[in-house]
Design an enzyme around this catalytic site. Structure first.
Site, mmCIF file in Angstrom:
data_model
loop_
_atom_site.group_PDB
_atom_site.id
_atom_site.type_symbol
_atom_site.label_atom_id
_atom_site.label_comp_id
_atom_site.label_asym_id
_atom_site.label_seq_id
_atom_site.Cartn_x
_atom_site.Cartn_y
_atom_site.Cartn_z
ATOM 1 N N GLU A 128 0.867 -1.182 0.000
ATOM 2 C CA GLU A 128 0.000 0.000 0.000
ATOM 3 C C GLU A 128 0.901 1.229 0.000
ATOM 4 O O GLU A 128 1.812 1.348 0.829
ATOM 5 C CB GLU A 128 -0.937 0.043 1.220
ATOM 6 N N GLU A 147 5.169 4.698 3.628
ATOM 7 C CA GLU A 147 4.644 5.982 4.124
ATOM 8 C C GLU A 147 5.844 6.876 4.450
ATOM 9 O O GLU A 147 6.738 6.466 5.181
ATOM 10 C CB GLU A 147 3.793 5.728 5.381
ATOM 11 N N ASP A 165 -2.992 12.096 -1.923
ATOM 12 C CA ASP A 165 -3.163 13.547 -1.991
ATOM 13 C C ASP A 165 -3.489 13.955 -3.426
ATOM 14 O O ASP A 165 -2.820 13.516 -4.355
ATOM 15 C CB ASP A 165 -1.874 14.240 -1.522
ATOM 16 N N ASP A 223 -11.871 9.927 -2.760
ATOM 17 C CA ASP A 223 -13.110 10.699 -2.640
ATOM 18 C C ASP A 223 -13.144 11.799 -3.701
ATOM 19 O O ASP A 223 -14.163 12.455 -3.886
ATOM 20 C CB ASP A 223 -13.160 11.377 -1.264
ATOM 21 N N THR A 269 -10.393 2.645 4.851
ATOM 22 C CA THR A 269 -9.181 3.303 5.354
ATOM 23 C C THR A 269 -9.634 4.372 6.376
ATOM 24 O O THR A 269 -10.830 4.675 6.497
ATOM 25 C CB THR A 269 -8.403 3.981 4.213
ATOM 26 N N TYR A 300 -9.167 7.582 6.131
ATOM 27 C CA TYR A 300 -9.781 8.699 5.389
ATOM 28 C C TYR A 300 -11.151 8.310 4.857
ATOM 29 O O TYR A 300 -12.085 9.096 4.881
ATOM 30 C CB TYR A 300 -8.861 9.113 4.231
ATOM 31 N N GLU A 301 -11.246 7.086 4.388
ATOM 32 C CA GLU A 301 -12.517 6.624 3.802
ATOM 33 C C GLU A 301 -13.635 6.660 4.832
ATOM 34 O O GLU A 301 -14.754 7.098 4.551
ATOM 35 C CB GLU A 301 -12.317 5.200 3.275
HETATM 36 C C1 LIG Z 1 -4.471 11.626 2.414
HETATM 37 S S1 LIG Z 1 -3.428 10.513 3.275
HETATM 38 C C2 LIG Z 1 -4.280 8.951 3.123
HETATM 39 C C3 LIG Z 1 -3.801 7.937 4.112
HETATM 40 C C4 LIG Z 1 -4.431 6.527 4.002
HETATM 41 N N1 LIG Z 1 -4.087 5.901 2.736
HETATM 42 C C5 LIG Z 1 -5.924 6.570 4.175
HETATM 43 O O1 LIG Z 1 -6.659 6.371 3.190
HETATM 44 O O2 LIG Z 1 -6.378 6.779 5.295
HETATM 45 C C6 LIG Z 1 -2.103 10.339 2.104
HETATM 46 C C7 LIG Z 1 -0.868 9.692 2.724
HETATM 47 O O3 LIG Z 1 0.088 9.443 1.699
HETATM 48 C C8 LIG Z 1 1.371 9.821 2.145
HETATM 49 N N2 LIG Z 1 2.148 10.151 0.938
HETATM 50 C C9 LIG Z 1 1.839 11.095 0.022
HETATM 51 N N3 LIG Z 1 2.748 11.099 -0.971
HETATM 52 C C10 LIG Z 1 3.648 10.131 -0.663
HETATM 53 C C11 LIG Z 1 4.827 9.661 -1.296
HETATM 54 N N4 LIG Z 1 5.242 10.182 -2.457
HETATM 55 N N5 LIG Z 1 5.516 8.664 -0.716
HETATM 56 C C12 LIG Z 1 5.088 8.118 0.469
HETATM 57 N N6 LIG Z 1 3.968 8.530 1.121
HETATM 58 C C13 LIG Z 1 3.260 9.524 0.557
HETATM 59 C C14 LIG Z 1 1.125 11.001 3.049
HETATM 60 O O4 LIG Z 1 2.186 11.229 3.949
HETATM 61 C C15 LIG Z 1 -0.161 10.588 3.752
HETATM 62 O O5 LIG Z 1 0.083 9.846 4.913
#
Ligand SMILES: C[S@@+](CC[C@H](N)C(=O)[O-])C[C@H]1O[C@@H](n2cnc3c(N)ncnc32)[C@H](O)[C@@H]1O
Length: 229
Positions: free
Chosen positions: A44, A69, A118, A154, A206, A208-209
């Protein structure tokens, strides 16, 4: 994801060090030799606090799950969750997704999950999206011939962008829904309720979901298989 700096980050990381792989490139091409109870490898990307990964790992004990992460404050929560649940088939790498080619050999992964990445608004920042071309090229290389990406978001603009990029890079989309938690129901004939991948995608939410779903936001989801070469 913006997070407050966690107090005691270093001792907390030390307390779940078994779950965090510091020199992951040493396992490249040999993950299933080291974790010999498992016969399949999935990752993931941007796993955040790891709820999805731990719950999915609990349901699939013969699959090894690697969470990548880059924010240590989030990864430590994910590792603590896995440790507290006593899971043997989950590990985390604290790094950017760009590390993929150094930690996984070509065709080593059967599934790549990208959950609520993101959206990076605007053209200039589009290349930072985890479904932009540079990243898709890495996934194409790391996925096995029968492998696939499983993507949830989303954000409808990001979803449209991603479907376009999957298509442009030769990925074949399978399950595609703009309302994951109602897809396949009585009022939806686009996806068979018997599709096991759909069931799996909605079985575990997840972090966020769960938040978006409880606000009534529709969740978009799709699978995308790499081109066969
Ligand atoms: C919006 S959060 C979603 C977290 C989780 N997947 C969820 O659905 O609950 C996006 C996550 O991706 C990580 N992230 C974003 N770009 C990344 C990258 N290039 N490499 C590793 N992690 C990354 C961020 O630090 C953050 O924890």
């Amino acid at each position: 994801m913006r997070m407050r700096r966690k107090p005691n980050l270093m001792p907390r990381l030390a307390n779940c060090s078994e779950y965090i792989i510091p020199a992951a490139d040493a396992h490249c091409g040999a993950w299933l030799e080291v974790f010999s109870d498992c016969n399949e490898l999935r990752a993931e990307l941007g796993c955040g606090k790891g709820r999805f990964l731990s719950e999915t790992a609990r349901a699939n004990p013969r699959v090894l799950f690697i969470g990548i992460e880059r924010v240590a404050d989030a990864a430590v929560v994910a590792a603590e969750r896995a440790r507290d649940a006593g899971l043997r088939n989950v590990r985390f790498i604290i790094d950017d997704v760009a590390c993929l080619p150094t930690v996984f050999a070509p065709r080593e992964l059967s599934v790549i999950y990208i959950n609520f990445c993101d959206p990076w608004q605007g053209k200039k920042r589009a290349k930072r999206r985890l479904t932009s071309d540079g990243y898709l090229a890495l996934y194409k290389n790391a996925l096995s011939p029968n492998g696939e990406i499983r993507f949830k978001t989303d954000n409808t603009e990001l979803f449209d962008f991603s479907l376009e990029r999957f298509d442009a890079l030769g990925f074949t989309t399978g399950v595609v829904t703009r309302d994951l938690h109602r897809a396949g129901g009585d009022d939806d004939d686009t996806i068979s309720p018997a599709d096991t991948r759909l069931g799996e995608m909605r079985a575990v939410m997840t972090d966020y979901e769960e938040k978006f779903y409880s606000q009534g936001v529709r969740i978009c989801a799709c699978t995308a298989a790499p081109p066969r070469e």
